[in-house]
Scaffold this active site. Structure first.
Site, PDB file in Angstrom:
ATOM      1  N   LYS A  43      28.172  -3.357  71.660  1.00 13.35           N
ATOM      2  CA  LYS A  43      29.367  -3.183  70.787  1.00 13.35           C
ATOM      3  C   LYS A  43      30.172  -4.300  70.154  1.00 13.35           C
ATOM      4  CE  LYS A  43      33.374  -0.914  69.354  1.00 13.35           C
ATOM      5  NZ  LYS A  43      33.227  -0.359  67.987  1.00 13.35           N
ATOM      6  N   ASN A  67      33.536   7.915  62.547  1.00 18.47           N
ATOM      7  CA  ASN A  67      34.117   7.409  63.747  1.00 18.47           C
ATOM      8  C   ASN A  67      35.142   6.290  63.008  1.00 18.47           C
ATOM      9  OD1 ASN A  67      33.756   4.415  64.598  1.00 18.47           O
ATOM     10  ND2 ASN A  67      31.757   5.202  63.708  1.00 18.47           N
ATOM     11  N   CYS A 128      32.652  -3.925  59.411  1.00 20.26           N
ATOM     12  CA  CYS A 128      33.369  -3.046  60.034  1.00 20.26           C
ATOM     13  C   CYS A 128      34.393  -2.262  58.977  1.00 20.26           C
ATOM     14  CB  CYS A 128      34.177  -3.434  61.194  1.00 20.26           C
ATOM     15  SG  CYS A 128      35.209  -2.063  61.885  1.00 20.26           S
ATOM     16  N   LYS A 165      25.338  -8.375  59.397  1.00 25.67           N
ATOM     17  CA  LYS A 165      25.422  -6.864  59.363  1.00 25.67           C
ATOM     18  C   LYS A 165      25.944  -6.468  57.933  1.00 25.67           C
ATOM     19  CE  LYS A 165      25.509  -2.571  61.554  1.00 25.67           C
ATOM     20  NZ  LYS A 165      25.563  -1.733  63.007  1.00 25.67           N
ATOM     21  N   THR A 193      28.026   1.417  58.763  1.00 24.31           N
ATOM     22  CA  THR A 193      28.255   2.978  58.362  1.00 24.31           C
ATOM     23  C   THR A 193      29.168   2.919  56.752  1.00 24.31           C
ATOM     24  OG1 THR A 193      30.542   2.340  59.286  1.00 24.31           O
ATOM     25  CG2 THR A 193      29.108   3.506  60.659  1.00 24.31           C
ATOM     26  N   GLY A 217      24.288   8.522  60.900  1.00 25.94           N
ATOM     27  CA  GLY A 217      23.707   9.454  61.406  1.00 25.94           C
ATOM     28  C   GLY A 217      22.960   9.858  60.044  1.00 25.94           C
ATOM     29  N   GLY A 245      20.612   6.362  60.860  1.00 23.59           N
ATOM     30  CA  GLY A 245      20.301   7.837  60.997  1.00 23.59           C
ATOM     31  C   GLY A 245      18.870   7.998  61.510  1.00 23.59           C
ATOM     32  N   GLY A 266      21.134   4.300  66.940  1.00 26.05           N
ATOM     33  CA  GLY A 266      22.480   4.426  67.238  1.00 26.05           C
ATOM     34  C   GLY A 266      23.086   5.808  67.332  1.00 26.05           C
TER      35      GLY A 266
HETATM   36  C1  DHB Z   1      33.827   0.352  64.210  1.00 25.80           C
HETATM   37  C2  DHB Z   1      32.866  -0.855  63.703  1.00 25.80           C
HETATM   38  C3  DHB Z   1      31.857  -0.454  62.617  1.00 25.80           C
HETATM   39  O1  DHB Z   1      31.221  -1.554  62.500  1.00 25.80           O
HETATM   40  C4  DHB Z   1      31.345   0.766  62.376  1.00 25.80           C
HETATM   41  O2  DHB Z   1      30.520   0.851  61.652  1.00 25.80           O
HETATM   42  C5  DHB Z   1      32.244   1.756  62.926  1.00 25.80           C
HETATM   43  C6  DHB Z   1      33.298   1.558  63.783  1.00 25.80           C
HETATM   44  C7  DHB Z   1      34.915   0.297  65.133  1.00 25.80           C
HETATM   45  O3  DHB Z   1      35.001  -0.327  66.186  1.00 25.80           O
HETATM   46  O4  DHB Z   1      35.790   0.697  64.500  1.00 25.80           O
END
Ligand code: DHB
Length: 304
Positions: A43, A67, A128, A165, A193, A217, A245, A266
């Site tokens: 993480k 998320n 992120c 990333k 994501t 996903g 996914g 993931g």
């Molecule tokens: C978080 C970080 C990410 O890179 C992601 O794709 C989804 C959530 C986060 O910690 O909020």
């Protein structure tokens, strides 16, 4: 032969966890032989501990999950004192995901991870989605993305490959990939994501406390395979860690054929905590059934 590499770092298996979905690996221990994974991608860690965004932080969707964790985590001190030694004792390679809000934060994290036992390399989370403003998503701008990557490459242990990333939420992912690769990235992780939003029809308000979140996903898989394909076509020498996914060996095979030399699993672990081991087995079977004697032969095969 399923061996591969992340840049200069050899991997015994091409299947890794994906950042954020298995924390620091401990929770998977009852279900899989962690040492059999290519690596645990941790993480994202920041300089200081963080409590994350308001709850709820997860929403299920028909073919994926949204998320908005907000980079909750122990901070680098906690990681160096706790999770990383735990993985190293078990012989589990760690690919450490780092995150920050300033270029200097990323560089300091890379410096703190120099020479740490078991740290195979760094995944630089410049993508992120759960930040206050889109302006903070470095990966949405080739110049900002390169600044982070070149600072990390300069500060990091030369023996630790640095993977950037990337975000799929850009018009031209190849231009971002080219920029970070020129800035010194040893490889690329694709994809993070996609930014999404779910509204509850009963409350008529966004489900997530943070309003928007990252979609992962099966819903994102074709987007991810397309990104890997486009970047491998333009930059065939740049190693790619593919994710988005993946639930089965045949899903992983698509990423490999598109150009990924390793994959991360993931979201699938939420339903099947042993998914990484199963994907490894299924991918090995799928490659053998198609006449490949090694994973490396299959990387980018769809382009040839
Ligand atoms: C978080 C970080 C990410 O890179 C992601 O794709 C989804 C959530 C986060 O910690 O909020």
């Amino acid at each position: 032969d399923m061996t591969t590499a992340l840049g200069t770092a050899p991997l015994g298996s091409p299947v890794l966890t994906a950042s954020g979905c298995s924390a620091f690996g401990q929770e998977l221990e009852p279900f899989v032989d962690l040492a059999g994974l290519g690596a645990v991608v941790t993480k994202s860690v920041q300089l200081r501990p963080r409590s994350g965004r308001p709850t709820p932080r997860m929403a299920e969707t028909p073919s994926g999950m949204l998320n908005s964790i907000g980079l909750q985590g122990p901070g680098i001190e906690g990681l160096l004192a706790g999770e990383l030694p735990w993985l190293a004792q078990r012989g589990v390679p760690a690919f450490v995901s780092i995150a920050g809000t300033r270029v200097e934060d990323f560089a300091e994290l890379a410096a703190r991870l120099r020479g740490v036992p078991g740290v195979l390399g760094l995944e630089v989370n410049i993508s992120c989605p759960n930040v206050e403003s889109r302006g903070e998503v470095f990966a949405c701008d080739p110049v900002a993305a390169s600044e982070v990557v070149s600072a990390v490459r300069a500060a990091a242990d030369p023996a630790q490959p640095v993977y950037a990333k990337l975000s799929p939420d850009v018009t031209d992912i190849v231009s971002v990939a080219r920029a970070v690769s020129e800035a010194g990235a040893d490889g690329l992780s694709m994809i993070n994501t996609l930014l999404g939003l779910v509204i509850d029809p009963d409350t008529m308000k966004p489900v997530l406390g943070g309003v928007t979140g990252g979609l992962s996903g099966p819903a994102v898989r074709p987007v991810a395979v397309r990104c890997v394909w486009q970047v491998h076509a333009a930059l065939p020498e740049v190693p790619i860690l593919g994710m988005g996914g993946i639930r089965t060996g045949l899903d992983a095979l698509q990423f490999v054929l598109a150009g990924a030399s390793a994959v991360s699993v993931g979201t699938a672990v939420f339903h099947d905590p042993s998914a990484t081991a199963r994907v490894h087995r299924e991918l090995a079977e799928a490659l053998a059934a198609r006449g490949f004697s090694s994973l490396r032969e299959a990387v980018g095969y769809a382009h040839r």
